[in-house]
Design an enzyme around this catalytic site. Structure first.
Site, PDB file in Angstrom:
ATOM      1  N   GLY A 257     -50.011 -70.064 -49.540  1.00  0.00           N
ATOM      2  CA  GLY A 257     -49.113 -70.935 -48.796  1.00  0.00           C
ATOM      3  C   GLY A 257     -49.235 -72.416 -49.109  1.00  0.00           C
ATOM      4  N   GLY A 301     -49.957 -68.626 -54.840  1.00  0.00           N
ATOM      5  CA  GLY A 301     -48.941 -68.102 -55.759  1.00  0.00           C
ATOM      6  C   GLY A 301     -48.142 -69.273 -56.300  1.00  0.00           C
ATOM      7  N   ARG A 302     -47.266 -69.767 -55.440  1.00  0.00           N
ATOM      8  CA  ARG A 302     -46.394 -70.885 -55.769  1.00  0.00           C
ATOM      9  C   ARG A 302     -47.148 -72.082 -56.355  1.00  0.00           C
ATOM     10  NH1 ARG A 302     -41.869 -71.442 -52.819  1.00  0.00           N
ATOM     11  NH2 ARG A 302     -42.804 -70.194 -51.168  1.00  0.00           N
ATOM     12  N   ARG A 339     -33.432 -68.874 -54.610  1.00  0.00           N
ATOM     13  CA  ARG A 339     -34.023 -69.611 -53.497  1.00  0.00           C
ATOM     14  C   ARG A 339     -33.064 -70.601 -52.844  1.00  0.00           C
ATOM     15  NH1 ARG A 339     -37.677 -72.780 -53.995  1.00  0.00           N
ATOM     16  NH2 ARG A 339     -38.720 -72.441 -52.003  1.00  0.00           N
ATOM     17  N   CYS A 370     -19.627 -64.284 -58.335  1.00  0.00           N
ATOM     18  CA  CYS A 370     -18.464 -64.289 -57.461  1.00  0.00           C
ATOM     19  C   CYS A 370     -18.906 -64.420 -56.009  1.00  0.00           C
ATOM     20  CB  CYS A 370     -17.670 -63.008 -57.663  1.00  0.00           C
ATOM     21  SG  CYS A 370     -17.149 -62.846 -59.362  1.00  0.00           S
ATOM     22  N   TYR A 399     -41.035 -67.529 -57.783  1.00  0.00           N
ATOM     23  CA  TYR A 399     -39.977 -66.843 -57.034  1.00  0.00           C
ATOM     24  C   TYR A 399     -38.586 -67.067 -57.621  1.00  0.00           C
ATOM     25  CZ  TYR A 399     -43.888 -66.655 -53.796  1.00  0.00           C
ATOM     26  OH  TYR A 399     -45.126 -66.466 -53.248  1.00  0.00           O
TER      27      TYR A 399
END
Ligand code: PLP
Length: 442
Positions: A257, A301-302, A339, A370, A399
């Site tokens: 996080g 992660g991020r 995202r 579309c 992500y």
């Protein structure tokens, strides 16, 4: 003309530079050449920056008195090449599905360094994890205890487990809210008596070696205090469990996080300082309770991959609507960056072939799907974009590829690692053949 606040330049990360041609360069590779050689849309990953981030976590989350582990949360970005990189950097790996586990095993990632997550793991996934002897299974709920027990019994294997608990803290970008998140689908609540029953059961199991707890309080957290409060609550809980159940909590996995910069207003915490303080906080709490130090793990992660990624697109049309909005049509879509439409995420962008030019107006970068919601970047100041320009969207390393889809039967873009003037393709561009490969014609 453009307003003051939206006239920002795209922030450059890692090895990003503007070269003498006025082009964006990443890993000493000219992005305009990358776009030409690999085609667009294209995911470019700065390998040196990924390694630097791994190293920062490893070296900062270390203490002489306490055992630690940094586990890369692979859902942010996972491919065979990424597994190999993570292995080389000495991090462990967290996987949440059979597909992620399969990728890791195929890449030769050491099974004992794999942590298997998931709130509803299938029997097949659990069997695969147990048979391949992953390091830990993170149990989400009571039902899973039975499943694991049965599988282990039938194949005569013992597995090390952590129990995922919900500490009743929900961290948002700039705040955390205590005891208001008792409805999360993840884990068992620390406030529920039933959780103590599960712990007793795990502790007396022949087939499960119960090591401790896992909890994760959210993503994109910018407030240090959230992490410290999380530790307070978890250490209190660990102590409580020790007293009530007579179990020694040997491991505490605090999840990920760690907030990351995407656009102005995102102010990441000083990781070095934060990680050091987190370990000190664990030690203080352990001393307060007179319990031994648990092994402490984190799962970024991020924060490892986001800034290392840049997506390159080629501009088709530029359209000014009757209502006055400027659209830039690029050859990608929400399929390669979900995202923005999913969370309203804000990104920065630049024209990679004209980095030094001044913005003339505010634009919305949209793709080929579309869907009116197919927005990649909204309200971005750019210098008179035109057909054939290369647009770079920064901080797309986390992500983006992992959430990509084939909506409208658009092939997924390739992923290229760049480093020291060399580029290597780690995921090939999908072909139309790939698009129909699982279709069955009667
Ligand atoms: C998503 C997730 C992470 C990683 O979160 P980041 O925000 O990418 O650091 C870590 N642990 C668990 C359990 C997660 O679900």
């Amino acid at each position: 003309m453009i307003s003051e606040e939206s006239g920002d330049l795209m922030k450059l990360f890692g090895t990003m530079k503007i070269n003498e041609k006025g082009h964006l360069e990443i890993g000493k590779c000219d992005s305009v050449d990358l776009a030409r050689d690999y085609g667009t849309p294209l995911y470019v990953m700065d390998e040196e920056l990924i390694r630097e981030r791994c190293n920062l976590f490893k070296t900062s989350f270390r203490d002489d008195d306490i055992e630690t582990d940094v586990i890369y949360a692979s859902k942010a970005f996972l491919t065979l090449a990424m597994c190999k990189l993570i292995k080389e950097e000495g991090l462990s790996l967290d996987v949440v599905s059979g597909g992620e586990l399969y990728t890791a095993l195929k890449a030769g990632f050491p099974a004992h360094r794999i942590y298997m997550h998931g709130n509803n793991k299938t029997i097949e996934e659990l069997s695969m994890a147990i048979k391949s002897e992953v390091g830990r299974i993170i149990i989400d709920n009571r039902y899973e205890v039975d499943l694991i027990e049965n599988i282990c019994k039938s194949i005569k294997k013992k597995i090390k487990v952590l129990l995922r608990v919900n500490p009743g803290i929900e961290a948002h970008t700039h705040e955390y809210i205590k005891t208001t998140n008792n409805n999360s689908k993840f884990g068992e609540s620390i406030f529920s008596d039933d959780t103590f029953n599960i712990i007793n059961r795990l502790n007396s199991s022949e087939y499960m070696d119960f090591k401790g707890f896992h909890s994760h309080i959210g993503s994109q957290i910018f407030q240090e205090e959230s992490f410290y409060e999380h530790i307070n609550v978890m250490m209190d809980f660990a102590n409580n469990v020790s007293e009530r159940c007579g179990v020694v909590i040997r491991e505490l996995n605090l999840g990920g996080g760690f907030g990351t910069y995407y656009s102005k207003g995102d102010i990441p915490v000083d990781l070095n300082n934060l990680l050091c303080n987190m370990l000190n906080r664990v030690k203080e709490k352990a001393k307060e309770f007179g319990i031994s130090y648990p092994k402490v793990m984190i799962e970024p992660g991020r924060a490892i991959v986001a800034n290392a990624g840049t997506t390159l697109y080629r501009v088709g049309s530029v359209k000014r609507t009757y209502g006055g909005r400027n659209y830039i049509f690029v050859d990608g879509s929400m399929n390669d960056n979900l995202r923005t439409s999913l969370y309203g995420a804000q990104y920065e962008a630049a024209i990679a072939n004209r980095m030094n030019e001044e913005a003339d107006d505010i634009y919305t970068i949209t793709g080929r799907c579309c869907e009116s919601g197919d927005i990649i970047v909204r309200n971005i100041a750019l210098p008179n974009p035109k057909n054939e320009d290369i647009i770079a969207v920064s901080s797309t390393g986390a992500y983006n590829y992992s959430m990509s889809s084939n909506y409208n039967r658009l092939p997924r873009p390739p992923v290229v690692f760049v480093k020291n003037g060399k580029s290597r393709c780690v995921v090939k561009r999908e072909t139309y053949e790939d698009i129909i490969r699982n279709d069955v014609c009667f």
